[in-house]
Design an enzyme around this catalytic site. Structure first.
Site, PDB file in Angstrom:
ATOM      1  N   ALA A  10       3.361   3.114  -9.287  1.00 56.04           N
ATOM      2  CA  ALA A  10       2.151   2.864  -8.522  1.00 56.04           C
ATOM      3  C   ALA A  10       1.661   4.165  -7.892  1.00 56.04           C
ATOM      4  CB  ALA A  10       2.431   1.822  -7.438  1.00 56.04           C
ATOM      5  N   GLU A  94      -1.663  11.921 -15.433  1.00 54.41           N
ATOM      6  CA  GLU A  94      -2.693  10.876 -15.497  1.00 54.41           C
ATOM      7  C   GLU A  94      -2.824  10.318 -16.915  1.00 54.41           C
ATOM      8  OE1 GLU A  94      -3.687   9.790 -12.795  1.00 54.41           O
ATOM      9  OE2 GLU A  94      -3.578  11.407 -11.332  1.00 54.41           O
ATOM     10  N   CYS A 191       2.879  -4.323  -2.780  1.00 57.21           N
ATOM     11  CA  CYS A 191       3.760  -5.277  -3.447  1.00 57.21           C
ATOM     12  C   CYS A 191       2.942  -6.478  -3.893  1.00 57.21           C
ATOM     13  CB  CYS A 191       4.885  -5.717  -2.503  1.00 57.21           C
ATOM     14  SG  CYS A 191       4.316  -6.755  -1.129  1.00 57.21           S
TER      15      CYS A 191
END
Length: 204
Positions: A10, A94, A191
């Site tokens: 993430a 990326e 989350c």
């Protein structure tokens, strides 16, 4: 035997920092690396920049229609001409912004040229859908490694929530580079529980 690695996580999981550390580790041992990123990532222009403040110029940007194998060959030839040594590794930041065909090229570089490729990126967008480049990397990579970070609540972060002017949004284009849009687009790693709470149960 060289391998294709996909190291994903993430936002704020330290992907760019890990990439720059990997490059340093190779170069500390006298080896040469090439760094690249998709040109669609306009943040930092021609640099890879970690949130810790470390940054470094890329060797080349990857256009959306670029033949990655050909561009890699050109820069590999340059390194050989300038140093007399070969490229030890190709590092991509990326990587979620690559096209599936470009990810296929990465695998061909690994197999045909015997050069390891380390690709770093996020797995899913702000609507929890996989980026095309990330999905293809999940299918092809020899090695998958998750880089972890935490949500505001302390749980493991899985998703990347988008905020515009400080408010959560769950509709829009898949790509909106943080901090550059007129309405100030930012992201927060969350989350599953916190994401569902903010989205009122919505996952796409």
């Amino acid at each position: 035997m060289a391998k294709l690695y996909f190291r994903y996580g993430a936002m704020n999981s330290g992907k760019s920092t890990a990439l720059l550390q990997a490059a340093y580790n190779y170069e500390e041992r006298g080896q040469h690396v090439l760094l690249a990123k998709p040109e669609i990532d306009t943040k930092g222009a021609g640099q890879i920049s970690s949130r810790l403040g470390v940054q470094r110029d890329v060797d080349f940007l990857i256009a959306p229609d670029a033949d990655v194998r050909r561009v890699f060959a050109e820069h590999r030839a340059r390194v050989r001409a300038e140093t007399g040594s070969d490229v030890a590794c190709l590092l991509i930041d990326e990587a979620q912004f690559l096209t599936p065909d470009q990810v296929d090229d990465l695998l061909r570089i690994v197999v045909s040229e015997n050069v390891p490729v380390l690709a770093y990126g996020i797995r899913t967008d702000f609507q929890t859908r996989a980026f095309p480049g990330s999905a293809r990397l999940m299918e092809l990579a020899h090695s998958l490694e998750e880089l972890k970070t935490i949500c505001r609540c302390g749980r493991k972060a899985l998703f990347n929530a988008r905020l515009v002017s400080g408010r959560f949004v769950f509709e829009g284009d898949q790509v909106a580079i943080d901090e550059l849009a007129p309405d100030r687009v930012t992201y927060e790693s969350m989350c599953a529980e916190c994401y569902l709470r903010e989205s009122a149960g919505r996952l796409a």
